[in-house]
Design a protein around this motif. Structure first.
Motif, PDB file in Angstrom:
ATOM      1  N   UNK A 418      -6.230 -14.526  -7.623  1.00 60.47           N
ATOM      2  CA  UNK A 418      -6.272 -14.846  -6.209  1.00 60.47           C
ATOM      3  C   UNK A 418      -7.642 -14.479  -5.623  1.00 60.47           C
ATOM      4  N   UNK A 419      -8.047 -15.143  -4.549  1.00 57.34           N
ATOM      5  CA  UNK A 419      -9.299 -14.759  -3.868  1.00 57.34           C
ATOM      6  C   UNK A 419      -9.129 -13.413  -3.169  1.00 57.34           C
ATOM      7  N   UNK A 420     -10.271 -12.811  -2.806  1.00 59.92           N
ATOM      8  CA  UNK A 420     -10.216 -11.580  -2.015  1.00 59.92           C
ATOM      9  C   UNK A 420      -9.810 -11.902  -0.581  1.00 59.92           C
ATOM     10  N   UNK A 421      -9.152 -10.974   0.124  1.00 61.41           N
ATOM     11  CA  UNK A 421      -8.856  -9.601  -0.289  1.00 61.41           C
ATOM     12  C   UNK A 421      -7.555  -9.451  -1.064  1.00 61.41           C
ATOM     13  N   UNK A 422      -6.881 -10.579  -1.353  1.00 62.92           N
ATOM     14  CA  UNK A 422      -5.561 -10.489  -1.981  1.00 62.92           C
ATOM     15  C   UNK A 422      -5.646  -9.893  -3.388  1.00 62.92           C
ATOM     16  N   UNK A 423      -6.738 -10.178  -4.095  1.00 60.30           N
ATOM     17  CA  UNK A 423      -6.907  -9.650  -5.440  1.00 60.30           C
ATOM     18  C   UNK A 423      -6.981  -8.119  -5.391  1.00 60.30           C
ATOM     19  N   UNK A 424      -7.823  -7.605  -4.496  1.00 60.34           N
ATOM     20  CA  UNK A 424      -7.990  -6.159  -4.384  1.00 60.34           C
ATOM     21  C   UNK A 424      -6.695  -5.495  -3.925  1.00 60.34           C
ATOM     22  N   UNK A 425      -6.057  -6.064  -2.910  1.00 59.11           N
ATOM     23  CA  UNK A 425      -4.819  -5.483  -2.398  1.00 59.11           C
ATOM     24  C   UNK A 425      -3.727  -5.465  -3.464  1.00 59.11           C
ATOM     25  N   UNK A 426      -3.646  -6.531  -4.244  1.00 60.19           N
ATOM     26  CA  UNK A 426      -2.620  -6.615  -5.275  1.00 60.19           C
ATOM     27  C   UNK A 426      -2.797  -5.576  -6.359  1.00 60.19           C
ATOM     28  N   UNK A 427      -4.028  -5.405  -6.839  1.00 57.72           N
ATOM     29  CA  UNK A 427      -4.271  -4.442  -7.919  1.00 57.72           C
ATOM     30  C   UNK A 427      -4.094  -3.012  -7.421  1.00 57.72           C
ATOM     31  N   UNK A 428      -4.615  -2.715  -6.235  1.00 55.70           N
ATOM     32  CA  UNK A 428      -4.454  -1.366  -5.685  1.00 55.70           C
ATOM     33  C   UNK A 428      -2.972  -1.054  -5.486  1.00 55.70           C
ATOM     34  N   UNK A 429      -2.233  -2.021  -4.959  1.00 51.87           N
ATOM     35  CA  UNK A 429      -0.805  -1.805  -4.735  1.00 51.87           C
ATOM     36  C   UNK A 429      -0.042  -1.631  -6.031  1.00 51.87           C
ATOM     37  N   UNK A 430      -0.410  -2.409  -7.045  1.00 52.44           N
ATOM     38  CA  UNK A 430       0.277  -2.325  -8.334  1.00 52.44           C
ATOM     39  C   UNK A 430       0.129  -0.934  -8.942  1.00 52.44           C
ATOM     40  N   UNK A 431      -1.102  -0.402  -8.970  1.00 50.15           N
ATOM     41  CA  UNK A 431      -1.294   0.902  -9.597  1.00 50.15           C
ATOM     42  C   UNK A 431      -0.786   2.049  -8.736  1.00 50.15           C
ATOM     43  N   UNK A 432      -0.782   1.869  -7.430  1.00 47.63           N
ATOM     44  CA  UNK A 432      -0.145   2.872  -6.570  1.00 47.63           C
ATOM     45  C   UNK A 432       1.347   2.944  -6.879  1.00 47.63           C
ATOM     46  N   UNK A 433       1.952   1.789  -7.100  1.00 45.11           N
ATOM     47  CA  UNK A 433       3.372   1.752  -7.451  1.00 45.11           C
ATOM     48  C   UNK A 433       3.621   2.396  -8.809  1.00 45.11           C
TER      49      UNK A 433
END
Length: 463
Positions: A418-433
């Protein structure tokens, strides 16, 4: 003594930065142009030149050979491959079994080739031990073990707490699974030896030569363009730096620390006489090895991703990440509390949107690529290189279809990130989870995987 932070990696601090090779000095031609001087590019050059000695092969490297993941990894030569389960769904179980068998054989291939080329890389085939230390991890471990058996790993064994401690005394470990298809090695020693072997065969390597754009039959650099019928992209986590490739593979960060050499008394407490590579069943997993000079090198995820697919320059690691990795070390081995951490570093690995490693040759354009190893590249690069060799020989009429060209990961297509910022938000959220799920499982008593991790798996496309 303070921890040396960055400087590419401990492996280079120990073995030295190589003497620089000349950059490209103008336009040039070749039969095959390989972009990237890491394991994938060098193994591909090696096998192609061995197969067809008269080929004119040029390797273009942005910094120096092994600057990326090939010189910064944990030294795990093992049979894991990203995407096997998905390939089983797409192509059938038997096709995935063939892929797994090829990976099993690849561990032996790397070891035997290093020996044949007189590459001394501290290789020790002690296998891979993966441990569980919570009830939920133990459930996943048993499922993982059963799956590996189903994909043809007949030599794999399952151990309880006592048998696990007989190998490595990880505090709180309640079970483990072990496979012989794995070895510890020194990544930079292997890389340097491979680069020397490639050059001795007559392959041209240009360093300090970044490729800014890849087109059919053209690799464009600031110093000139290399024209060749085949242009192979072997850039893994640095792929995003090439024009129009920013969303192809996500550069995921992985970080490592290494201890000072441990005394014999420490090893008497820990065990680890078999020098297995060591991993766990956490969602944000760790990986470690006992080095040839009796250190522990241990890695895991720190800051998982930089906005807009940026990559670091020298491997410098955030202090919080160093402390998090130290916490893992002392949780596994409490007797090592206070042990000196001499080096810390980070690097990037390539992650496709569906988390599947791939090898591709577009016969209409001559463009090829391999990668997306998701952290399992030390061995997978070798299988990818031999597959690229066979695909090029087949396309050029110098060979036919082989067992490797028909493996299910060949010419696999995947959508872009996905384009930013969705790419960054997705990865940060995934590893936070994942980290939250790991904490819950560590303090809880449920034998089931935390629901938050299951959600993150679905969100990421990993499962």
């Amino acid at each position: 003594m303070s921890t040396i932070n960055g400087g590419i990696s401990f492996w280079y601090a120990q073995d030295g930065i190589p003497a620089p090779r000349e950059p490209l000095s103008g336009d040039a031609t070749a039969d095959v142009c390989i972009v990237g001087g890491g394991y994938t590019g060098l193994w591909t050059a090696y096998y192609l030149k061995k197969a067809v000695p008269f080929l004119n092969i040029t390797v273009l490297e942005a910094k120096f050979c092994g600057y990326g993941a090939s010189g910064r990894n944990g030294g795990w030569l093992y049979n894991g491959i990203a995407g096997r389960d998905r390939y089983a769904k797409l192509h059938g179980h038997d096709a995935a079994v063939r892929l797994q068998q090829a990976m099993n054989d690849t561990v032996t291939e790397v070891i035997s080739t290093a020996a044949a080329e007189n590459i001394e890389a501290d290789i020790h085939q002690g296998g891979v031990l993966e441990v569980a230390y919570t009830p939920a991890q133990l459930t996943r471990l048993k499922h993982f073990h059963a799956a590996e058996i189903a994909f043809g790993e007949k030599e794999r064994t399952l151990h309880g707490a006592r048998e696990t401690a007989d190998r490595i005394r990880v505090t709180g470990a309640v079970g483990s699974t072990w496979t012989p298809h794995g070895a510890r090695l020194h990544p930079v020693k292997l890389l340097k030896g491979l680069a020397a072997a490639v050059e001795s065969l007559g392959v041209t390597i240009h360093e300090s030569t970044p490729v800014t754009e890849i087109q059919p039959k053209h690799a464009v650099t600031p110093y000139g363009t290399v024209r060749a019928p085949y242009i192979l992209r072997c850039t893994e986590g640095f792929t995003a730096s090439i024009k129009n490739q920013r969303r192809a593979w996500l550069p995921m960060n992985s970080s490592m620390i290494v201890t000072a050499p441990l005394p014999a008394s420490a090893w008497e407490t820990i065990g680890w006489d078999g020098r297995e590579t060591l991993g766990d069943m956490a969602h944000a997993y760790m990986y470690a090895q006992r080095t040839a000079d009796d250190r522990i090198a241990l890695g895991g995820r720190g800051i998982p991703y930089r906005y807009a697919s940026r990559t670091d320059n020298d491997g410098r690691t955030h202090p919080d990440t160093i402390e998090a990795l130290r916490d893992i070390l002392t949780r596994f081995f409490p007797s090592l509390a206070g042990t000196e951490i001499t080096h810390a570093w980070s690097g990037v690995l390539g992650v496709p949107r569906d988390w599947c490693s791939t090898v591709t040759l577009d016969r209409s354009t001559g463009l090829g690529w391999a990668g997306g190893y998701v952290g399992s590249g030390v061995a997978t690069t070798n299988l990818a290189a031999r597959t690229l060799r066979d695909l090029i020989l087949q396309d050029s009429g110098q060979g036919g279809a082989t067992d490797l060209t028909t493996l299910p990961w060949v010419n696999h297509k995947v959508r872009k990130w996905e384009p930013e910022p969705f790419r960054w938000l997705g990865v940060q959220g995934m590893y936070a989870a994942y980290r939250t799920a790991d904490r819950r499982e560590l303090t809880g008593h449920s034998a089931e995987t935390d629901p938050l991790a299951k959600y993150a798996n679905r969100l990421s496309g990993r499962h």
